[in-house]
Design a protein around this motif. Structure first.
Motif, PDB file in Angstrom:
ATOM      1  N   GLN A 128       0.807  -1.215   0.000  1.00 18.23           N
ATOM      2  CA  GLN A 128       0.000   0.000   0.000  1.00 18.23           C
ATOM      3  C   GLN A 128       0.847   1.275   0.000  1.00 18.23           C
ATOM      4  O   GLN A 128       0.582   2.205  -0.755  1.00 18.23           O
ATOM      5  CB  GLN A 128      -0.939   0.026   1.217  1.00 18.23           C
ATOM      6  CG  GLN A 128      -2.119  -0.909   1.124  1.00 18.23           C
ATOM      7  CD  GLN A 128      -1.739  -2.362   1.362  1.00 18.23           C
ATOM      8  OE1 GLN A 128      -0.863  -2.655   2.175  1.00 18.23           O
ATOM      9  NE2 GLN A 128      -2.412  -3.267   0.666  1.00 18.23           N
ATOM     10  N   SER A 129       1.859   1.336   0.845  1.00 21.20           N
ATOM     11  CA  SER A 129       2.593   2.590   1.023  1.00 21.20           C
ATOM     12  C   SER A 129       4.098   2.444   0.805  1.00 21.20           C
ATOM     13  O   SER A 129       4.861   3.313   1.221  1.00 21.20           O
ATOM     14  CB  SER A 129       2.340   3.136   2.437  1.00 21.20           C
ATOM     15  OG  SER A 129       2.734   2.165   3.422  1.00 21.20           O
ATOM     16  N   GLY A 130       4.530   1.381   0.178  1.00 17.48           N
ATOM     17  CA  GLY A 130       5.957   1.153  -0.026  1.00 17.48           C
ATOM     18  C   GLY A 130       6.550   2.049  -1.104  1.00 17.48           C
ATOM     19  O   GLY A 130       5.871   2.443  -2.065  1.00 17.48           O
ATOM     20  N   LEU A 131       7.833   2.359  -0.941  1.00 18.55           N
ATOM     21  CA  LEU A 131       8.520   3.223  -1.894  1.00 18.55           C
ATOM     22  C   LEU A 131       8.626   2.571  -3.268  1.00 18.55           C
ATOM     23  O   LEU A 131       8.530   3.251  -4.303  1.00 18.55           O
ATOM     24  CB  LEU A 131       9.918   3.568  -1.360  1.00 18.55           C
ATOM     25  CG  LEU A 131      10.801   4.441  -2.249  1.00 18.55           C
ATOM     26  CD1 LEU A 131      10.164   5.811  -2.460  1.00 18.55           C
ATOM     27  CD2 LEU A 131      12.201   4.569  -1.663  1.00 18.55           C
ATOM     28  N   VAL A 132       8.817   1.263  -3.307  1.00 22.18           N
ATOM     29  CA  VAL A 132       8.980   0.569  -4.590  1.00 22.18           C
ATOM     30  C   VAL A 132       7.722   0.686  -5.432  1.00 22.18           C
ATOM     31  O   VAL A 132       7.777   1.027  -6.630  1.00 22.18           O
ATOM     32  CB  VAL A 132       9.349  -0.906  -4.354  1.00 22.18           C
ATOM     33  CG1 VAL A 132       9.401  -1.665  -5.683  1.00 22.18           C
ATOM     34  CG2 VAL A 132      10.686  -1.016  -3.638  1.00 22.18           C
ATOM     35  N   ASN A 133       6.555   0.440  -4.843  1.00 18.37           N
ATOM     36  CA  ASN A 133       5.307   0.571  -5.592  1.00 18.37           C
ATOM     37  C   ASN A 133       5.028   2.013  -5.986  1.00 18.37           C
ATOM     38  O   ASN A 133       4.426   2.278  -7.036  1.00 18.37           O
ATOM     39  CB  ASN A 133       4.144   0.007  -4.771  1.00 18.37           C
ATOM     40  CG  ASN A 133       4.010  -1.501  -4.918  1.00 18.37           C
ATOM     41  OD1 ASN A 133       4.624  -2.107  -5.797  1.00 18.37           O
ATOM     42  ND2 ASN A 133       3.225  -2.116  -4.061  1.00 18.37           N
ATOM     43  N   TRP A 134       5.471   2.953  -5.173  1.00 20.02           N
ATOM     44  CA  TRP A 134       5.291   4.363  -5.516  1.00 20.02           C
ATOM     45  C   TRP A 134       6.106   4.717  -6.765  1.00 20.02           C
ATOM     46  O   TRP A 134       5.613   5.402  -7.665  1.00 20.02           O
ATOM     47  CB  TRP A 134       5.705   5.235  -4.340  1.00 20.02           C
ATOM     48  CG  TRP A 134       5.566   6.707  -4.608  1.00 20.02           C
ATOM     49  CD1 TRP A 134       4.416   7.436  -4.625  1.00 20.02           C
ATOM     50  CD2 TRP A 134       6.635   7.606  -4.923  1.00 20.02           C
ATOM     51  NE1 TRP A 134       4.686   8.748  -4.926  1.00 20.02           N
ATOM     52  CE2 TRP A 134       6.050   8.886  -5.115  1.00 20.02           C
ATOM     53  CE3 TRP A 134       8.024   7.477  -5.046  1.00 20.02           C
ATOM     54  CZ2 TRP A 134       6.810  10.011  -5.423  1.00 20.02           C
ATOM     55  CZ3 TRP A 134       8.770   8.593  -5.361  1.00 20.02           C
ATOM     56  CH2 TRP A 134       8.165   9.845  -5.546  1.00 20.02           C
ATOM     57  N   VAL A 135       7.354   4.217  -6.823  1.00 20.16           N
ATOM     58  CA  VAL A 135       8.188   4.459  -8.003  1.00 20.16           C
ATOM     59  C   VAL A 135       7.601   3.761  -9.226  1.00 20.16           C
ATOM     60  O   VAL A 135       7.578   4.329 -10.335  1.00 20.16           O
ATOM     61  CB  VAL A 135       9.629   3.986  -7.737  1.00 20.16           C
ATOM     62  CG1 VAL A 135      10.471   4.074  -9.003  1.00 20.16           C
ATOM     63  CG2 VAL A 135      10.264   4.804  -6.627  1.00 20.16           C
ATOM     64  N   LEU A 136       7.101   2.544  -9.041  1.00 16.53           N
ATOM     65  CA  LEU A 136       6.471   1.840 -10.162  1.00 16.53           C
ATOM     66  C   LEU A 136       5.233   2.590 -10.643  1.00 16.53           C
ATOM     67  O   LEU A 136       4.943   2.628 -11.847  1.00 16.53           O
ATOM     68  CB  LEU A 136       6.096   0.414  -9.738  1.00 16.53           C
ATOM     69  CG  LEU A 136       7.260  -0.543  -9.448  1.00 16.53           C
ATOM     70  CD1 LEU A 136       6.728  -1.891  -8.973  1.00 16.53           C
ATOM     71  CD2 LEU A 136       8.138  -0.725 -10.673  1.00 16.53           C
ATOM     72  N   GLY A 137       4.500   3.203  -9.711  1.00 21.62           N
ATOM     73  CA  GLY A 137       3.325   3.979 -10.090  1.00 21.62           C
ATOM     74  C   GLY A 137       3.684   5.180 -10.943  1.00 21.62           C
ATOM     75  O   GLY A 137       2.929   5.562 -11.851  1.00 21.62           O
ATOM     76  N   LEU A 138       4.838   5.809 -10.677  1.00 23.50           N
ATOM     77  CA  LEU A 138       5.280   6.935 -11.500  1.00 23.50           C
ATOM     78  C   LEU A 138       5.527   6.500 -12.931  1.00 23.50           C
ATOM     79  O   LEU A 138       5.416   7.309 -13.864  1.00 23.50           O
ATOM     80  CB  LEU A 138       6.557   7.545 -10.911  1.00 23.50           C
ATOM     81  CG  LEU A 138       6.429   8.192  -9.526  1.00 23.50           C
ATOM     82  CD1 LEU A 138       7.783   8.719  -9.062  1.00 23.50           C
ATOM     83  CD2 LEU A 138       5.392   9.320  -9.544  1.00 23.50           C
ATOM     84  N   ALA A 139       5.907   5.225 -13.115  1.00 20.29           N
ATOM     85  CA  ALA A 139       6.155   4.696 -14.460  1.00 20.29           C
ATOM     86  C   ALA A 139       4.900   4.089 -15.080  1.00 20.29           C
ATOM     87  O   ALA A 139       4.966   3.501 -16.166  1.00 20.29           O
ATOM     88  CB  ALA A 139       7.267   3.654 -14.415  1.00 20.29           C
ATOM     89  N   GLY A 140       3.767   4.225 -14.401  1.00 26.01           N
ATOM     90  CA  GLY A 140       2.516   3.705 -14.932  1.00 26.01           C
ATOM     91  C   GLY A 140       2.304   2.225 -14.696  1.00 26.01           C
ATOM     92  O   GLY A 140       1.421   1.617 -15.309  1.00 26.01           O
ATOM     93  N   ILE A 141       3.080   1.624 -13.825  1.00 29.78           N
ATOM     94  CA  ILE A 141       2.957   0.197 -13.518  1.00 29.78           C
ATOM     95  C   ILE A 141       2.049   0.035 -12.297  1.00 29.78           C
ATOM     96  O   ILE A 141       2.247   0.735 -11.287  1.00 29.78           O
ATOM     97  CB  ILE A 141       4.340  -0.420 -13.255  1.00 29.78           C
ATOM     98  CG1 ILE A 141       5.241  -0.233 -14.480  1.00 29.78           C
ATOM     99  CG2 ILE A 141       4.210  -1.904 -12.908  1.00 29.78           C
ATOM    100  CD1 ILE A 141       6.665  -0.713 -14.266  1.00 29.78           C
ATOM    101  N   PRO A 142       1.064  -0.837 -12.353  1.00 29.06           N
ATOM    102  CA  PRO A 142       0.170  -1.009 -11.201  1.00 29.06           C
ATOM    103  C   PRO A 142       0.911  -1.573  -9.994  1.00 29.06           C
ATOM    104  O   PRO A 142       1.974  -2.196 -10.144  1.00 29.06           O
ATOM    105  CB  PRO A 142      -0.886  -1.997 -11.722  1.00 29.06           C
ATOM    106  CG  PRO A 142      -0.234  -2.700 -12.867  1.00 29.06           C
ATOM    107  CD  PRO A 142       0.705  -1.707 -13.485  1.00 29.06           C
ATOM    108  N   PRO A 143       0.384  -1.362  -8.792  1.00 31.71           N
ATOM    109  CA  PRO A 143       1.058  -1.849  -7.579  1.00 31.71           C
ATOM    110  C   PRO A 143       1.252  -3.361  -7.604  1.00 31.71           C
ATOM    111  O   PRO A 143       0.401  -4.116  -8.090  1.00 31.71           O
ATOM    112  CB  PRO A 143       0.106  -1.427  -6.456  1.00 31.71           C
ATOM    113  CG  PRO A 143      -0.702  -0.313  -7.026  1.00 31.71           C
ATOM    114  CD  PRO A 143      -0.843  -0.610  -8.481  1.00 31.71           C
ATOM    115  N   VAL A 144       2.390  -3.802  -7.104  1.00 34.27           N
ATOM    116  CA  VAL A 144       2.732  -5.222  -7.045  1.00 34.27           C
ATOM    117  C   VAL A 144       2.481  -5.725  -5.621  1.00 34.27           C
ATOM    118  O   VAL A 144       2.954  -5.121  -4.661  1.00 34.27           O
ATOM    119  CB  VAL A 144       4.206  -5.452  -7.439  1.00 34.27           C
ATOM    120  CG1 VAL A 144       4.576  -6.926  -7.289  1.00 34.27           C
ATOM    121  CG2 VAL A 144       4.459  -4.978  -8.858  1.00 34.27           C
TER     122      VAL A 144
END
Length: 303
Positions: free
Chosen positions: A144-160
């Motif tokens: 939900q709040s991890g830095l990795v998913n946030w960076v992936l979200g900037l690239a348009g990748i859905p949360p893992v």
């Protein structure tokens, strides 16, 4: 003449009396170390085997012989934990050692500047506490709040779902282990690379061998003893894996990251079934011994 003999006799007798003390003195010096080893190593090993022959029913322990080992063979959760540990051993360990070899070759290049600083940077994860870096990855990979998913979200990748999906939880565990131990193994490989004679590379170059052939026929054979060392150490460490799955996933989801070490801990300190936990420990020791013998047979030096 008689007076000289009488004066020499006491000196000889003194040497004879001191000789047994000189023989005993070395053993007295090592006695504290031997006593500590016996108390904190030998005694727990023997007591653990004795404990594995008892069944724990609450506060009551009854002698059960080999019942705990029979239970172990029929325990599906133990085989799940062993399979999960085997997957990590077969997939993550070879990948980590391959990356470590490539990293060591790169760090050994004379073209690399600030080599000491860069080597230190790759080795620093090893000195990070197991619990500390486990918590770090738990925060970074939080779905939900991890830095990795946030960076992936900037690239348009859905949360893992790093820690909530069975496949991604295994991948997250493998990433954490690779980050922590790759630099340590790379330093070991690097120390061996620096000891290899430069004449071998020069001779290979004169014979027309390219970079890949020099790596295959000079570097890899030269690294063979260290590959065996790191493989055996990584195998032992993986089969005893506990801290990372305990902190990251606690064995979940759906026991997908449950390891033998974590299962042993749960039986011993969560369910207080010390007899069964001791049986798991001895089964694990046997597995480690068998794998170690196989690795030495396959990769050991042949005369």
């Amino acid at each position: 003449m008689t007076a000289l003999a009488s004066r020499a006799a006491p000196a000889k007798a003194t040497r004879v009396r001191r000789l047994p003390a000189m023989k005993v003195a070395p053993y007295l010096w090592v006695l504290p170390a031997v006593a500590l080893f016996a108390i904190f190593k030998i005694y727990p090993i023997v007591w653990s085997f004795w404990l594995s022959l008892f069944r724990t029913d609450g506060a009551l322990q009854t002698f059960a012989g080999a019942a705990n080992y029979q239970r172990l063979v029929a325990d599906p959760l133990f085989w799940t934990a062993l399979r999960n540990t085997g997957v990590i051993l077969v997939v993550q360990v070879p990948l980590m050692l391959a990356v470590a070899v490539a990293l060591a070759v790169a760090l050994n290049s004379p073209l690399l500047r600030f080599r000491g600083f860069i080597r230190l940077g790759f080795f620093l994860p090893m000195i990070t506490g197991l619990v500390a870096y486990g918590l770090l990855f738990a925060v970074l990979l939080n779905p939900q709040s991890g830095l990795v998913n946030w960076v992936l979200g900037l690239a348009g990748i859905p949360p893992v779902p790093w820690l909530t999906d069975t496949l991604w939880a295994r991948i997250a565990l493998g990433l954490a282990l690779t980050w922590h131990y790759t630099g340590y193994n790379a330093v070991i490989f690097l120390s061996r690379l620096q000891a290899l004679p430069k004449d071998l590379y020069d001779a290979a170059a004169v014979d027309g061998a390219g970079g890949w052939h020099r790596f295959r026929h000079v570097t890899v054979p030269g690294l063979r003893p260290v590959i065996l060392l790191t493989l055996v150490m990584s195998t032992i460490g993986t089969l005893q894996l506990f801290d990372e799955p305990y902190v990251l996933t606690n064995g979940g989801p759906d026991n997908s990251t449950l390891t033998v070490g974590l299962y042993l801990y749960n039986n011993g300190f969560r369910y207080l079934d010390f007899g069964y936990a001791s049986a798991i420990a001895y089964a694990l020791a046997v597995i480690i011994g068998i794998l170690g013998i196989v690795q030495f047979r396959v990769l050991g030096e042949r005369t």
